[in-house]
Design a protein around this motif. Structure first.
Motif, PDB file in Angstrom:
ATOM      1  N   GLY A 171       0.798  -1.218   0.000  1.00 20.44           N
ATOM      2  CA  GLY A 171       0.000   0.000   0.000  1.00 20.44           C
ATOM      3  C   GLY A 171       0.829   1.266   0.000  1.00 20.44           C
ATOM      4  O   GLY A 171       0.375   2.312   0.459  1.00 20.44           O
ATOM      5  N   LEU A 172       2.076   1.193  -0.507  1.00 20.99           N
ATOM      6  CA  LEU A 172       2.968   2.353  -0.550  1.00 20.99           C
ATOM      7  C   LEU A 172       2.926   3.008  -1.925  1.00 20.99           C
ATOM      8  O   LEU A 172       2.786   2.320  -2.937  1.00 20.99           O
ATOM      9  CB  LEU A 172       4.415   1.925  -0.278  1.00 20.99           C
ATOM     10  N   PRO A 173       3.075   4.336  -1.984  1.00 21.90           N
ATOM     11  CA  PRO A 173       3.338   4.960  -3.281  1.00 21.90           C
ATOM     12  C   PRO A 173       4.625   4.384  -3.852  1.00 21.90           C
ATOM     13  O   PRO A 173       5.615   4.233  -3.140  1.00 21.90           O
ATOM     14  CB  PRO A 173       3.507   6.446  -2.933  1.00 21.90           C
ATOM     15  N   MET A 174       4.612   4.053  -5.141  1.00 21.72           N
ATOM     16  CA  MET A 174       5.749   3.362  -5.731  1.00 21.72           C
ATOM     17  C   MET A 174       6.059   3.940  -7.104  1.00 21.72           C
ATOM     18  O   MET A 174       5.159   4.192  -7.899  1.00 21.72           O
ATOM     19  CB  MET A 174       5.437   1.866  -5.844  1.00 21.72           C
ATOM     20  N   GLN A 175       7.353   4.173  -7.352  1.00 18.40           N
ATOM     21  CA  GLN A 175       7.804   4.644  -8.661  1.00 18.40           C
ATOM     22  C   GLN A 175       8.849   3.676  -9.209  1.00 18.40           C
ATOM     23  O   GLN A 175       9.792   3.319  -8.506  1.00 18.40           O
ATOM     24  CB  GLN A 175       8.456   6.028  -8.564  1.00 18.40           C
ATOM     25  N   VAL A 176       8.675   3.263 -10.460  1.00 16.01           N
ATOM     26  CA  VAL A 176       9.673   2.449 -11.139  1.00 16.01           C
ATOM     27  C   VAL A 176      10.544   3.388 -11.968  1.00 16.01           C
ATOM     28  O   VAL A 176      10.054   4.094 -12.850  1.00 16.01           O
ATOM     29  CB  VAL A 176       9.023   1.387 -12.033  1.00 16.01           C
ATOM     30  N   LEU A 177      11.848   3.409 -11.668  1.00 16.03           N
ATOM     31  CA  LEU A 177      12.767   4.368 -12.279  1.00 16.03           C
ATOM     32  C   LEU A 177      13.647   3.699 -13.335  1.00 16.03           C
ATOM     33  O   LEU A 177      13.831   2.487 -13.333  1.00 16.03           O
ATOM     34  CB  LEU A 177      13.660   4.995 -11.203  1.00 16.03           C
ATOM     35  N   ASP A 178      14.194   4.523 -14.210  1.00 16.87           N
ATOM     36  CA  ASP A 178      15.150   4.054 -15.214  1.00 16.87           C
ATOM     37  C   ASP A 178      16.591   4.239 -14.762  1.00 16.87           C
ATOM     38  O   ASP A 178      17.503   3.611 -15.311  1.00 16.87           O
ATOM     39  CB  ASP A 178      14.946   4.794 -16.537  1.00 16.87           C
ATOM     40  N   ALA A 179      16.805   5.121 -13.793  1.00 14.09           N
ATOM     41  CA  ALA A 179      18.156   5.395 -13.296  1.00 14.09           C
ATOM     42  C   ALA A 179      18.079   5.702 -11.809  1.00 14.09           C
ATOM     43  O   ALA A 179      17.040   6.135 -11.290  1.00 14.09           O
ATOM     44  CB  ALA A 179      18.783   6.567 -14.057  1.00 14.09           C
ATOM     45  N   TYR A 180      19.197   5.486 -11.116  1.00 15.60           N
ATOM     46  CA  TYR A 180      19.213   5.707  -9.678  1.00 15.60           C
ATOM     47  C   TYR A 180      19.154   7.207  -9.382  1.00 15.60           C
ATOM     48  O   TYR A 180      19.872   7.993 -10.005  1.00 15.60           O
ATOM     49  CB  TYR A 180      20.484   5.102  -9.069  1.00 15.60           C
ATOM     50  N   PRO A 181      18.316   7.653  -8.440  1.00 16.79           N
ATOM     51  CA  PRO A 181      18.242   9.080  -8.109  1.00 16.79           C
ATOM     52  C   PRO A 181      19.520   9.558  -7.417  1.00 16.79           C
ATOM     53  O   PRO A 181      20.214   8.775  -6.770  1.00 16.79           O
ATOM     54  CB  PRO A 181      17.041   9.151  -7.158  1.00 16.79           C
ATOM     55  N   GLN A 182      19.819  10.828  -7.575  1.00 18.47           N
ATOM     56  CA  GLN A 182      21.040  11.367  -6.961  1.00 18.47           C
ATOM     57  C   GLN A 182      20.976  11.323  -5.442  1.00 18.47           C
ATOM     58  O   GLN A 182      21.995  11.163  -4.775  1.00 18.47           O
ATOM     59  CB  GLN A 182      21.257  12.813  -7.440  1.00 18.47           C
ATOM     60  N   LYS A 183      19.760  11.440  -4.898  1.00 17.20           N
ATOM     61  CA  LYS A 183      19.628  11.467  -3.447  1.00 17.20           C
ATOM     62  C   LYS A 183      18.251  10.955  -3.046  1.00 17.20           C
ATOM     63  O   LYS A 183      17.257  11.238  -3.707  1.00 17.20           O
ATOM     64  CB  LYS A 183      19.828  12.892  -2.918  1.00 17.20           C
ATOM     65  N   LEU A 184      18.212  10.172  -1.958  1.00 16.55           N
ATOM     66  CA  LEU A 184      16.941   9.718  -1.424  1.00 16.55           C
ATOM     67  C   LEU A 184      16.419  10.725  -0.412  1.00 16.55           C
ATOM     68  O   LEU A 184      17.167  11.208   0.442  1.00 16.55           O
ATOM     69  CB  LEU A 184      17.097   8.353  -0.740  1.00 16.55           C
ATOM     70  N   LYS A 185      15.131  11.038  -0.495  1.00 20.37           N
ATOM     71  CA  LYS A 185      14.509  11.920   0.485  1.00 20.37           C
ATOM     72  C   LYS A 185      14.191  11.140   1.755  1.00 20.37           C
ATOM     73  O   LYS A 185      14.199   9.911   1.768  1.00 20.37           O
ATOM     74  CB  LYS A 185      13.234  12.523  -0.103  1.00 20.37           C
TER      75      LYS A 185
END
Length: 314
Positions: A171-185
C-alpha cells in the motif's frame, strides 16, 4: 553460506540407507519428476527431504515415484495403497491442479500452489507472496513512506509477480525508475531488483535500500547496509541435515533453498503423521517460520542486513 558447519557422521550415513526408503509397502508416497525440465529442482528437494527424514529417526517407510510425463490420476491409482497414510507432491503447478481434479481421499502436502484449494490438500511452496510479506514488515519498521524501484534491464518479467504482490500488500506509493536518483529523500527507500553483479555496480547509500534473495550469491559481495529476506538455513548452521545434504551434493544458493524446502516438507509431513487430526501447528523451519492452520501454510522468511561485521539477522 552454511555458516558454522560441523560434520555429523550419523547424518553422512543417511543416503546409504535410501534403498530402504523405496520398499513396496510405502506409508508416505512422494511424487516428484525424476526427469524432464523440473528434474534438477526436484533432485534438490528430494535430497533435502531424504536427509531430514533420516535425521528425524522416523520409521514410516517412504516411496518416491517419478511423475514426469505421467498422468497424476494414473500415478495415484497405481501407487496409493491401503497402507498409504500421506501423499507429498507433486511439484508442477499443472500437476497440482490435476491432483485437485483427482480428489484423493488421503491427506496431501503439495510442493507447489494450484489454482484451487481443497480441505484435505495443503499447498506448500516458496511463494513470492511470503517473501513480499516479510520485506513489507521490514519496510514498515523502517517507516518507509515511498518506494523507488530500480530494475536490471532485461529482468523485468522475472520480477513482475513480486512487484504486483508488493503493490497489493504494501500500500505504498511506488515509482519504477530508469536510473538511480542522486539522493533519497527522508522516508524514501530504494528496492533494487537484479543480479549480484549488477547490484554491486550501483552507487548506493548505506541505508533504506532493499533487494531480493536472488541477488545474494555465495562468496560474492553484498552492498553494505542492504536488507533482504531469505531462507534462514543458509545463514544459520543449526540444521545438521542441511549440511549433510549439501555435503552429498554441493549446489548453488538457489538449489540450497530447495534443499531447505525439501527438509521443511518432511518436517510438515512428520507433523501430519504424528498429529493426524491437528489443525494448528507451528515450527521454526529451514525456510522460515512455518504456521499451519487447517489446510493453509504461512511461511515467514527471516530478514537480514549486511553490516560491516557481516550478514546480521534483523
Amino acid at each position: 553460506m552454511f555458516e558454522n558447519k560441523q560434520k555429523n557422521k550419523k547424518n553422512l550415513l543417511v543416503l546409504a540407507l535410501m534403498g530402504g526408503m523405496t520398499c513396496a509397502q510405502a506409508e508416505v508416497l512422494v511424487i516428484l519428476p525424476e526427469s524432464g525440465p523440473m528434474a534438477r529442482a526436484a533432485s534438490s528437494i528430494k535430497l533435502g527431504f531424504q536427509s531430514a527424514y533420516s535425521a528425524s529417526g522416523e520409521k514410516e517407510p517412504v516411496k518416491f515415484v517419478n511423475s514426469d510425463q505421467k498422468q497424476l490420476a494414473s500415478v495415484l491409482k497405481k501407487h496409493v495403497t491401503a497402507k498409504t497414510k500421506l501423499i507429498v507432491g507433486p511439484l508442477g503447478r499443472s500437476e497440482v491442479d490435476a491432483l485437485m481434479k483427482a480428489k484423493p481421499k488421503l491427506r496431501v502436502l503439495t510442493l507447489n500452489e494450484g489454482a484451487k484449494q481443497a480441505g484435505n490438500i495443503t499447498q506448500f511452496s516458496l511463494s513470492k507472496k511470503d517473501d513480499v510479506a516479510a520485506l513489507k514488515n521490514v519496510m514498515e519498521q523502517d517507516q518507509v513512506q515511498e518506494l523507488l524501484v530500480l530494475r536490471q534491464p532485461g529482468t523485468e518479467t522475472e520480477h513482475e509477480l513480486f512487484l504486483m504482490a508488493l503493490v497489493a500488500q504494501a500500500g505504498l506509493p511506488m515509482q519504477v525508475l530508469d536510473a538511480y536518483p542522486q539522493k533519497l529523500k527522508k522516508h524514501q527507500a530504494m528496492l533494487l531488483l537484479g543480479g549480484n553483479t549488477w547490484l554491486n555496480e550501483q552507487k548506493l547509500p548505506k541505508k533504506q535500500i532493499y533487494t531480493l534473495s536472488n541477488a545474494i550469491e555465495e562468496g560474492q559481495p553484498i552492498p553494505l547496509g542492504i536488507k533482504f529476506c531469505d531462507t534462514p538455513a543458509l545463514y544459520r548452521g543449526q540444521w545438521a541435515d542441511m549440511y549433510s545434504a549439501y555435503n552429498q551434493h554441493p549446489v548453488t544458493m538457489p538449489y540450497q533453498r530447495l534443499l531447505a524446502f525439501g527438509g521443511d516438507a518432511w518436517s510438515i509431513a512428520q507433523l501430519y503423521l504424528q498429529n493426524p487430526t491437528a489443525q494448528n501447528l507451528a515450527f521454526e523451519g529451514r525456510t522460515g517460520s512455518i504456521q499451519i492452520s487447517g489446510n493453509q501454510i504461512q511461511r515467514s522468511p527471516k530478514c537480514y542486513q549486511n553490516t560491516r561485521k557481516g550478514v546480521a539477522a534483523l
